[in-house]
Write a protein that holds these residues in place. Structure first.
Motif, mmCIF file in Angstrom:
data_model
loop_
_atom_site.group_PDB
_atom_site.id
_atom_site.type_symbol
_atom_site.label_atom_id
_atom_site.label_comp_id
_atom_site.label_asym_id
_atom_site.label_seq_id
_atom_site.Cartn_x
_atom_site.Cartn_y
_atom_site.Cartn_z
ATOM 1 N N UNK A 1 -52.895 -10.014 -12.033
ATOM 2 C CA UNK A 1 -52.304 -11.196 -11.415
ATOM 3 C C UNK A 1 -50.978 -11.522 -12.087
ATOM 4 N N UNK A 2 -50.077 -12.126 -11.349
ATOM 5 C CA UNK A 2 -48.767 -12.450 -11.880
ATOM 6 C C UNK A 2 -48.432 -13.883 -11.504
ATOM 7 N N UNK A 3 -48.758 -14.830 -12.407
ATOM 8 C CA UNK A 3 -48.521 -16.240 -12.134
ATOM 9 C C UNK A 3 -47.359 -16.739 -12.985
ATOM 10 N N UNK A 4 -46.490 -17.504 -12.353
ATOM 11 C CA UNK A 4 -45.328 -18.029 -13.035
ATOM 12 C C UNK A 4 -45.175 -19.508 -12.725
ATOM 13 N N UNK A 5 -44.495 -20.264 -13.598
ATOM 14 C CA UNK A 5 -44.239 -21.669 -13.285
ATOM 15 C C UNK A 5 -43.420 -21.771 -12.005
ATOM 16 N N UNK A 6 -43.808 -22.693 -11.120
ATOM 17 C CA UNK A 6 -43.091 -22.871 -9.866
ATOM 18 C C UNK A 6 -42.312 -24.183 -9.902
ATOM 19 N N UNK A 7 -41.100 -24.136 -9.412
ATOM 20 C CA UNK A 7 -40.286 -25.339 -9.347
ATOM 21 C C UNK A 7 -39.486 -25.314 -8.056
ATOM 22 N N UNK A 8 -39.558 -26.402 -7.334
ATOM 23 C CA UNK A 8 -38.751 -26.518 -6.119
ATOM 24 C C UNK A 8 -37.846 -27.721 -6.257
ATOM 25 N N UNK A 9 -36.709 -27.648 -5.614
ATOM 26 C CA UNK A 9 -35.765 -28.760 -5.666
ATOM 27 C C UNK A 9 -34.978 -28.787 -4.373
ATOM 28 N N UNK A 10 -34.265 -29.882 -4.170
ATOM 29 C CA UNK A 10 -33.437 -30.002 -2.985
ATOM 30 C C UNK A 10 -32.140 -29.234 -3.224
ATOM 31 N N UNK B 1 -33.766 -25.539 8.130
ATOM 32 C CA UNK B 1 -32.885 -26.380 8.939
ATOM 33 C C UNK B 1 -32.613 -27.733 8.303
ATOM 34 N N UNK B 2 -33.476 -28.163 7.386
ATOM 35 C CA UNK B 2 -33.328 -29.479 6.765
ATOM 36 C C UNK B 2 -33.897 -29.440 5.358
ATOM 37 N N UNK C 1 -38.831 -30.873 -1.557
ATOM 38 C CA UNK C 1 -39.324 -31.327 -2.849
ATOM 39 C C UNK C 1 -40.829 -31.638 -2.827
ATOM 40 N N UNK C 2 -41.446 -31.599 -1.631
ATOM 41 C CA UNK C 2 -42.878 -31.871 -1.516
ATOM 42 C C UNK C 2 -43.705 -30.598 -1.381
ATOM 43 N N UNK C 3 -43.081 -29.438 -1.603
ATOM 44 C CA UNK C 3 -43.790 -28.172 -1.445
ATOM 45 C C UNK C 3 -44.975 -28.091 -2.408
ATOM 46 N N UNK D 1 -49.317 -6.138 -9.176
ATOM 47 C CA UNK D 1 -49.995 -7.432 -9.161
ATOM 48 C C UNK D 1 -50.753 -7.613 -7.847
ATOM 49 N N UNK D 2 -51.884 -8.296 -7.908
ATOM 50 C CA UNK D 2 -52.665 -8.574 -6.696
ATOM 51 C C UNK D 2 -52.555 -10.033 -6.270
ATOM 52 N N UNK D 3 -52.112 -10.903 -7.190
ATOM 53 C CA UNK D 3 -51.947 -12.315 -6.865
ATOM 54 C C UNK D 3 -50.709 -12.848 -7.569
ATOM 55 N N UNK D 4 -50.109 -13.855 -6.965
ATOM 56 C CA UNK D 4 -49.002 -14.542 -7.609
ATOM 57 C C UNK D 4 -48.917 -15.950 -7.051
ATOM 58 N N UNK D 5 -48.149 -16.788 -7.717
ATOM 59 C CA UNK D 5 -47.988 -18.162 -7.266
ATOM 60 C C UNK D 5 -46.774 -18.283 -6.357
ATOM 61 N N UNK D 6 -46.770 -19.324 -5.544
ATOM 62 C CA UNK D 6 -45.661 -19.569 -4.648
ATOM 63 C C UNK D 6 -45.619 -21.040 -4.285
ATOM 64 N N UNK D 7 -44.588 -21.434 -3.565
ATOM 65 C CA UNK D 7 -44.442 -22.824 -3.131
ATOM 66 C C UNK D 7 -44.506 -22.871 -1.611
ATOM 67 N N UNK D 8 -45.406 -23.690 -1.077
ATOM 68 C CA UNK D 8 -45.625 -23.790 0.363
ATOM 69 C C UNK D 8 -44.890 -24.991 0.942
#
Length: 248
Positions: free
Chosen positions: A2-11, A21-22, A27-29, A209-216
């Motif tokens: 597995x390959x997990x990393x800290x996730x960060x989203x921003x505007x 499109x917008x 920021x709510x992902x 890797x078989x798994x990883x993190x992401x932002x939805x």
């Protein structure tokens, strides 16, 4: 592995995410776990190289949630129509035509390649470039397979008809069209037929890797035709609870 990393989203700016499109909702992902065994190199992610050894999942991928594991995988969506064009009777010359929704092609050579059939179909007034994917061939020995895409993706289509009156030689040459896959039906039943949202940002993972993190991204506006896997929003029959995506 597995390959997990800290996730960060921003505007952030949308320049590197043409499907977005917008900025509303970015920021709510939500942080999710992706089942990497369901993703395909070259389609869903770019494989690593000597300078960048990690694989990179493309941002904007439509995602669904697998019922069995709760992990996320590519959204399957409704299946697209597939029709097969077969030339029989071993013609040695001449042409045939195809008719789709009242529009008839110019003559298609008896020994046409997939590219020639595609060009003939895209010359019709009701088929735009990218509306059909054509494989197989060449005629007459091998059938040509037409998969409807673009504006016809995921929809049931009328079956094309063919005229073989222009074919010559051989023994009673003929052209038949058969629908091998009817469009519009669900292409999966594992949960990915329900749209859960989009991968909000690129996600890197190590090969193997078989798994990883992401932002939805589950709330916001997207350009459906600019996603890495383009789709027709009108074909979406089900979305996950809470999903509020506006397509443009």
């Amino acid at each position: 592995m597995n390959d997990f990393q800290p996730m960060r989203t921003s505007e952030e700016a949308t320049a590197d995410r043409p499907w977005l499109a917008s900025l509303v909702g970015v920021h709510d992902a939500n942080t999710i776990t992706l089942d990497l065994t369901k993703f395909v190199a070259g389609v869903h992610y770019e494989a690593g190289n000597l300078l960048q050894p990690r694989n990179v999942l493309k941002s904007g991928l439509p995602l669904g949630r697998l019922k069995a594991s709760g992990l996320y995988a590519p959204y399957s969506g409704p299946v697209s129509e597939v029709q097969t064009v077969t030339v029989t009777g071993a013609p040695t010359g001449g042409t045939y035509t195809l008719t789709f929704s009242g529009q008839t092609t110019a003559g298609i050579p008896f020994n046409a390649t997939a590219a020639q059939v595609k060009a003939a179909l895209e010359a019709l007034s009701n088929i735009n470039p990218g509306d059909v994917l054509v494989s197989g061939g060449p005629h007459p020995g091998t059938a040509v397979v037409v998969t409807f895409a673009g504006q016809y993706m995921g929809d049931d289509q009328p079956q094309m008809t063919a005229s073989a009156t222009g074919l010559t030689g051989g023994t009673t040459p003929a052209v038949t069209v058969a629908t091998s896959t009817a469009g519009g039906g669900a292409s999966a039943s594992d949960g990915t037929e329900v749209l859960a949202g989009f991968l909000a940002t690129e996600s890197m993972f190590a090969p193997g890797s078989t798994k990883t993190s992401g932002a939805l991204l589950w709330f916001g506006e997207v350009f459906a035709d600019k996603c890495p896997i383009p789709f027709d929003p009108t074909d979406i029959g089900a979305t996950a609870p809470g999903v509020n995506i506006h397509y443009r």
